[in-house]
Design a protein around this motif. Structure first.
Motif, short mmCIF file in Angstrom:
data_model
loop_
_atom_site.label_atom_id
_atom_site.label_comp_id
_atom_site.label_asym_id
_atom_site.label_seq_id
_atom_site.Cartn_x
_atom_site.Cartn_y
_atom_site.Cartn_z
N GLY A 1 -44.84 -41.00 -48.35
CA GLY A 1 -45.72 -41.92 -49.06
C GLY A 1 -45.61 -43.35 -48.57
O GLY A 1 -45.91 -44.30 -49.31
N GLN A 2 -45.17 -43.52 -47.33
CA GLN A 2 -45.00 -44.85 -46.77
C GLN A 2 -46.25 -45.29 -46.01
O GLN A 2 -46.89 -44.48 -45.33
CB GLN A 2 -43.80 -44.87 -45.82
CG GLN A 2 -42.47 -44.60 -46.49
CD GLN A 2 -41.31 -44.56 -45.49
OE1 GLN A 2 -41.54 -44.49 -44.28
NE2 GLN A 2 -40.10 -44.60 -46.00
N PRO A 3 -46.62 -46.56 -46.11
CA PRO A 3 -47.77 -47.06 -45.35
C PRO A 3 -47.44 -47.12 -43.85
O PRO A 3 -46.29 -47.30 -43.47
CB PRO A 3 -47.99 -48.46 -45.92
CG PRO A 3 -46.64 -48.87 -46.41
CD PRO A 3 -46.00 -47.62 -46.92
N TYR A 4 -48.46 -46.93 -43.03
CA TYR A 4 -48.22 -47.00 -41.58
C TYR A 4 -49.50 -47.45 -40.87
O TYR A 4 -50.61 -47.36 -41.40
CB TYR A 4 -47.75 -45.65 -41.03
CG TYR A 4 -48.79 -44.55 -41.10
CD1 TYR A 4 -48.94 -43.79 -42.26
CD2 TYR A 4 -49.61 -44.26 -40.02
CE1 TYR A 4 -49.89 -42.78 -42.34
CE2 TYR A 4 -50.55 -43.26 -40.07
CZ TYR A 4 -50.69 -42.51 -41.24
OH TYR A 4 -51.63 -41.53 -41.32
N THR A 5 -49.30 -47.97 -39.67
CA THR A 5 -50.41 -48.41 -38.83
C THR A 5 -50.23 -47.80 -37.45
O THR A 5 -49.24 -47.13 -37.17
CB THR A 5 -50.42 -49.94 -38.70
OG1 THR A 5 -49.23 -50.35 -38.02
CG2 THR A 5 -50.49 -50.61 -40.07
N ALA A 6 -51.19 -48.07 -36.60
CA ALA A 6 -51.09 -47.59 -35.21
C ALA A 6 -49.86 -48.19 -34.54
O ALA A 6 -49.17 -47.53 -33.76
CB ALA A 6 -52.36 -47.94 -34.44
N SER A 7 -49.58 -49.43 -34.86
CA SER A 7 -48.43 -50.12 -34.24
C SER A 7 -47.10 -49.54 -34.70
O SER A 7 -46.15 -49.44 -33.91
CB SER A 7 -48.48 -51.62 -34.55
OG SER A 7 -49.62 -52.21 -33.96
N ARG B 1 -56.31 -50.10 -33.11
CA ARG B 1 -55.67 -49.38 -32.00
C ARG B 1 -54.31 -49.96 -31.62
O ARG B 1 -54.04 -51.13 -31.80
CB ARG B 1 -56.58 -49.44 -30.76
CG ARG B 1 -57.95 -48.85 -30.96
CD ARG B 1 -58.79 -49.11 -29.72
NE ARG B 1 -60.10 -48.50 -29.79
CZ ARG B 1 -61.04 -48.64 -28.85
NH1 ARG B 1 -60.79 -49.41 -27.79
NH2 ARG B 1 -62.20 -48.04 -28.98
N ALA B 2 -53.51 -49.06 -31.02
CA ALA B 2 -52.25 -49.45 -30.35
C ALA B 2 -52.15 -48.56 -29.12
O ALA B 2 -52.37 -47.35 -29.20
CB ALA B 2 -51.07 -49.25 -31.27
#
Length: 407
Positions: free
Chosen positions: A89-95, A36-37
């Motif tokens: 196609g880029q990686p990503y996260t909640a942050s 989570r963010a």
């Protein structure tokens, strides 16, 4: 994160930290792959009015609608950021999505996000450094910008670093084509936007000021005033409806004090003092200019205060007059002007113009004294009313000249 992994949004009020009014701050929780963010929306709601199913406020009203619209816009914005990462196609996260949303880094600062932050700061300072009218004008400008960006560029926001003179001119044309108001109103919208761009420039989010070669062009307008005859008709007319009589009284009170709407609305016993001559005076710090106004309380104005003394408490911090909203006052004044056969567009602010001209300057009060009573920062502002008076005197003398031409 890969495109087929989990992604969800949750809007909720944090009820563990209620303020003194029982309201909770709204938060957005972004969850990606179970991580989570969270970020604050800088808006507060009553938890009892919150619907956890829809993730919105249940009750109706202007403030509720603004918050619900903001939530809808945030949903679209977050999903667009997530979609951009998937397409590229880029990686990503909640942050990382949170960082895009709050515009961390100059490269991702956007016009509407900066404007939202500005309006949030203005809202926090309502009644102190800003009036509600100022806040509403910036809300309207921000909404016009949002519609412009969506229609002209097919986007939900626009990077501030991409704003140039062409963008500004297109915004101006868009407002005119869509009937956003008269020439000066539209110019005011653009100057409001200019303030936001200057904020970006001051914070080094943009390297150049796109407004450098833009200059506001204002159209001079005639300031209407009531004549002595029209003022007397207004004073002596009794209306069948109580709301019209009350509106007339508040309007006449300001014709004889020069107070603006926001200042008469906050007038209390603290503002009534006795002068060296033993007479009552009004002393008030003007909300708009922060300049002190000192005004003698004329007999008619004093009688109006006495008339409504039973409407309010005798407490020194309670407003002395039962003032309607500005919108209602202007609506009722339109009825009153029709009944009194006054063929002018009578708005509440006309009372201030009438005080400056018909009541004071036309009766020989020095312009320096009028300027002090009006709380003007510069006497040049007061001189505008003197020009209005000169034109009125010229028209009056033309009638005299026509009578004696044949002699």
């Amino acid at each position: 994160m890969k495109a087929n992994n989990s992604f969800s949004l949750l809007f909720y009020p944090r009820i563990s930290d209620l303020d003194k009014n029982g309201k909770a701050t709204l938060f957005l929780r972004i969850t990606v792959d179970g991580k989570r963010a969270e970020l604050s929306l800088k808006r507060k709601v009553n938890p009892k009015t919150w619907c956890p199913i829809s993730g919105k406020i249940k009750e109706k009203g202007l403030v509720s609608k603004e918050i619900n619209d903001y939530i809808d816009e945030l949903k679209v914005r977050v999903r667009q950021f997530q979609g951009d990462f998937v397409i590229k196609g880029q990686p990503y996260t909640a942050s990382t999505i949170k960082s895009c949303l709050v515009n961390k880094g100059a490269d991702s600062k956007t016009v509407l996000n900066i404007y939202d932050e500005h309006n949030s700061n203005v809202r926090e300072l309502l009644g102190k450094d800003f009036t509600y009218g100022t806040y509403r004008r910036h809300i309207r400008t921000r909404n016009h910008l949002s519609r412009f960006i969506q229609k002209e560029f097919g986007k939900i926001d626009y990077f501030v670093q991409d704003v140039d003179l062409a963008f500004i001119n297109r915004f101006d044309i868009f407002l005119r084509k869509n009937g956003a108001g008269g020439h000066n109103t539209i110019t005011k919208y653009v100057t409001n936007f200019k303030k936001i761009v200057r904020v970006a420039f001051a914070n080094n989010w943009i390297s150049t000021d796109p407004f450098f070669h833009w200059k506001a062009k204002w159209v001079k307008t005639e300031r209407e005033v009531l004549t002595e005859r029209e003022l007397q008709v207004l004073i002596k007319t009794e209306f069948k409806l109580e709301r019209l009589n009350r509106t007339r009284d508040i309007f006449v009170f300001c014709c004889f004090t020069g107070l603006s709407y926001i200042d008469v609305k906050k007038l209390t016993l603290c503002n009534i003092v006795f002068g060296l001559n033993g007479k009552k005076w009004i002393t008030i710090l003007r909300t708009k200019t922060k300049v002190k106004s000192t005004i003698p309380l004329l007999p008619l104005a004093e009688r109006i205060l006495e008339k409504y003394s039973g409407y309010t408490s005798k407490h020194e911090n309670v407003c002395l007059l039962p003032v309607y909203s500005n919108q209602k006052l202007n609506k009722y004044l339109k009825e009153i002007s029709t009944l009194c056969q006054i063929n002018k567009r009578v708005t509440f602010h006309l009372s201030r113009h009438t005080f400056a001209t018909t009541v004071t300057l036309a009766n020989g009060v020095p312009i320096e004294s009028v300027s002090k009573m009006l709380g003007h920062q510069s006497i040049r502002t007061t001189q505008i009313y003197a020009k209005v008076l000169d034109k009125k005197l010229f028209k009056d003398m033309e009638q005299v000249i026509s009578r004696y031409e044949s002699i």
